[in-house]
Design an enzyme around this catalytic site. Structure first.
Site, PDB file in Angstrom:
ATOM      1  N   ASN A  42      53.182  50.659  54.032  1.00 32.41           N
ATOM      2  CA  ASN A  42      53.012  52.261  54.422  1.00 32.41           C
ATOM      3  C   ASN A  42      54.083  52.517  55.266  1.00 32.41           C
ATOM      4  O   ASN A  42      54.608  51.891  56.119  1.00 32.41           O
ATOM      5  CB  ASN A  42      51.615  52.439  54.984  1.00 32.41           C
ATOM      6  CG  ASN A  42      51.643  51.815  56.174  1.00 32.41           C
ATOM      7  OD1 ASN A  42      51.722  50.491  56.329  1.00 32.41           O
ATOM      8  ND2 ASN A  42      50.452  52.050  57.128  1.00 32.41           N
ATOM      9  N   ILE A  43      54.650  53.646  55.163  1.00 31.45           N
ATOM     10  CA  ILE A  43      55.755  54.600  56.057  1.00 31.45           C
ATOM     11  C   ILE A  43      55.259  55.781  56.254  1.00 31.45           C
ATOM     12  O   ILE A  43      54.985  56.771  55.574  1.00 31.45           O
ATOM     13  CB  ILE A  43      56.880  54.287  55.127  1.00 31.45           C
ATOM     14  CG1 ILE A  43      57.511  53.151  54.495  1.00 31.45           C
ATOM     15  CG2 ILE A  43      58.112  55.260  56.010  1.00 31.45           C
ATOM     16  CD1 ILE A  43      58.231  52.987  53.310  1.00 31.45           C
ATOM     17  N   GLU A  44      54.932  55.895  57.678  1.00 35.28           N
ATOM     18  CA  GLU A  44      54.385  57.211  57.990  1.00 35.28           C
ATOM     19  C   GLU A  44      55.426  58.031  58.702  1.00 35.28           C
ATOM     20  O   GLU A  44      56.479  57.875  58.635  1.00 35.28           O
ATOM     21  CB  GLU A  44      53.327  56.878  59.332  1.00 35.28           C
ATOM     22  CG  GLU A  44      52.165  56.021  58.820  1.00 35.28           C
ATOM     23  CD  GLU A  44      51.109  55.744  59.780  1.00 35.28           C
ATOM     24  OE1 GLU A  44      51.235  55.831  60.821  1.00 35.28           O
ATOM     25  OE2 GLU A  44      50.133  55.282  59.242  1.00 35.28           O
ATOM     26  N   CYS A  53      52.054  55.243  50.942  1.00 31.41           N
ATOM     27  CA  CYS A  53      51.318  54.034  51.089  1.00 31.41           C
ATOM     28  C   CYS A  53      52.048  52.886  50.528  1.00 31.41           C
ATOM     29  O   CYS A  53      52.994  53.078  49.955  1.00 31.41           O
ATOM     30  CB  CYS A  53      49.971  54.257  50.266  1.00 31.41           C
ATOM     31  SG  CYS A  53      48.815  55.539  50.828  1.00 31.41           S
ATOM     32  N   GLU A  55      51.163  50.658  48.588  1.00 30.74           N
ATOM     33  CA  GLU A  55      51.174  50.459  46.988  1.00 30.74           C
ATOM     34  C   GLU A  55      52.221  51.357  46.335  1.00 30.74           C
ATOM     35  O   GLU A  55      53.008  51.193  45.606  1.00 30.74           O
ATOM     36  CB  GLU A  55      49.612  50.912  46.401  1.00 30.74           C
ATOM     37  CG  GLU A  55      48.667  50.169  47.105  1.00 30.74           C
ATOM     38  CD  GLU A  55      47.937  50.859  48.251  1.00 30.74           C
ATOM     39  OE1 GLU A  55      48.607  51.453  49.055  1.00 30.74           O
ATOM     40  OE2 GLU A  55      46.600  50.666  48.447  1.00 30.74           O
ATOM     41  N   CYS A  90      43.837  54.145  48.173  1.00 31.33           N
ATOM     42  CA  CYS A  90      43.394  55.485  47.939  1.00 31.33           C
ATOM     43  C   CYS A  90      43.703  56.133  46.752  1.00 31.33           C
ATOM     44  O   CYS A  90      44.124  55.595  45.685  1.00 31.33           O
ATOM     45  CB  CYS A  90      44.157  56.402  48.991  1.00 31.33           C
ATOM     46  SG  CYS A  90      45.927  56.731  48.294  1.00 31.33           S
TER      47      CYS A  90
HETATM   48  N1  THU Z   1      47.306  53.735  53.340  1.00 34.77           N
HETATM   49  C1  THU Z   1      48.059  53.065  52.405  1.00 34.77           C
HETATM   50  O1  THU Z   1      49.206  52.281  52.759  1.00 34.77           O
HETATM   51  N2  THU Z   1      47.445  52.714  51.468  1.00 34.77           N
HETATM   52  C2  THU Z   1      46.230  53.153  50.818  1.00 34.77           C
HETATM   53  O2  THU Z   1      45.917  52.898  49.808  1.00 34.77           O
HETATM   54  C3  THU Z   1      45.486  53.799  52.005  1.00 34.77           C
HETATM   55  C4  THU Z   1      46.019  54.364  53.245  1.00 34.77           C
HETATM   56  C5  THU Z   1      48.068  54.019  54.667  1.00 34.77           C
HETATM   57  C6  THU Z   1      48.577  55.330  54.839  1.00 34.77           C
HETATM   58  C7  THU Z   1      48.540  55.412  56.416  1.00 34.77           C
HETATM   59  O3  THU Z   1      49.591  55.038  56.703  1.00 34.77           O
HETATM   60  C8  THU Z   1      47.387  54.369  56.830  1.00 34.77           C
HETATM   61  O4  THU Z   1      47.245  53.666  55.971  1.00 34.77           O
HETATM   62  C9  THU Z   1      46.316  55.005  57.492  1.00 34.77           C
HETATM   63  O5  THU Z   1      45.689  56.121  56.513  1.00 34.77           O
END
Ligand code: THU
Length: 130
Positions: A42-44, A53, A55, A90
């Site tokens: 994940n890259i925020e 996300c 995936e 998600c």
């Molecule tokens: N996140 C994912 O990487 N994959 C998902 O399917 C659900 C959420 C990440 C996004 C965010 O950086 C962190 O989880 C919290 O929501």
């Protein structure tokens, strides 16, 4: 590629997460039909909505490289990288899987003890596609 090895690669990918806002580190390992594996994290973003996300990071890397046929994905996540339970994909990521994967695409959701396996159809019934 065994499910166990794919899960190991997902766990390895967690360490690449950029998650300064949520603190949740997420890793994914996507298995293409030719045996190639793409890892993602994940890259925020400070603006939150541009967050990608794990995936989708894996899928978009693979799609860019020309892959269109996929077998399975392993996913794990947890606060500060500690896996305490399932980290299911998600809804947005499920819809991205729908775009590129068959109904029987396998999703390994990693747990502290091993993994839970579901198909894409189980995770996204009555799905939308064109
Ligand atoms: N996140 C994912 O990487 N994959 C998902 O399917 C659900 C959420 C990440 C996004 C965010 O950086 C962190 O989880 C919290 O929501």
């Amino acid at each position: 590629m065994t499910p166990e090895k794919l899960c190991e690669l997902a766990k390895e990918a967690m360490s690449r997460a950029y998650a300064p806002y949520s603190g949740y580190y997420v890793g994914a390992a996507l298995l293409c039909s030719d045996g190639t594996v793409y890892q993602g994290c994940n890259i925020e973003n400070a603006s939150f909505s541009p967050t990608n996300c794990a995936e989708r990071t894996a899928f978009f890397k693979a799609i860019y490289d020309g892959h269109r046929d996929f077998e399975a994905i392993a996913i794990c996540g947890g606060k500060e990288g500690k896996i305490t339970g399932l980290f299911p994909p998600c809804g947005v990521c499920r819809q991205v899987m729908r775009e590129f994967c068959r109904d029987d695409f396998k999703v390994y959701m990693i747990t502290p003890e091993g993994y839970e396996l579901k198909t894409l159809t189980e995770l996204l019934p009555s799905s939308f596609s064109l």
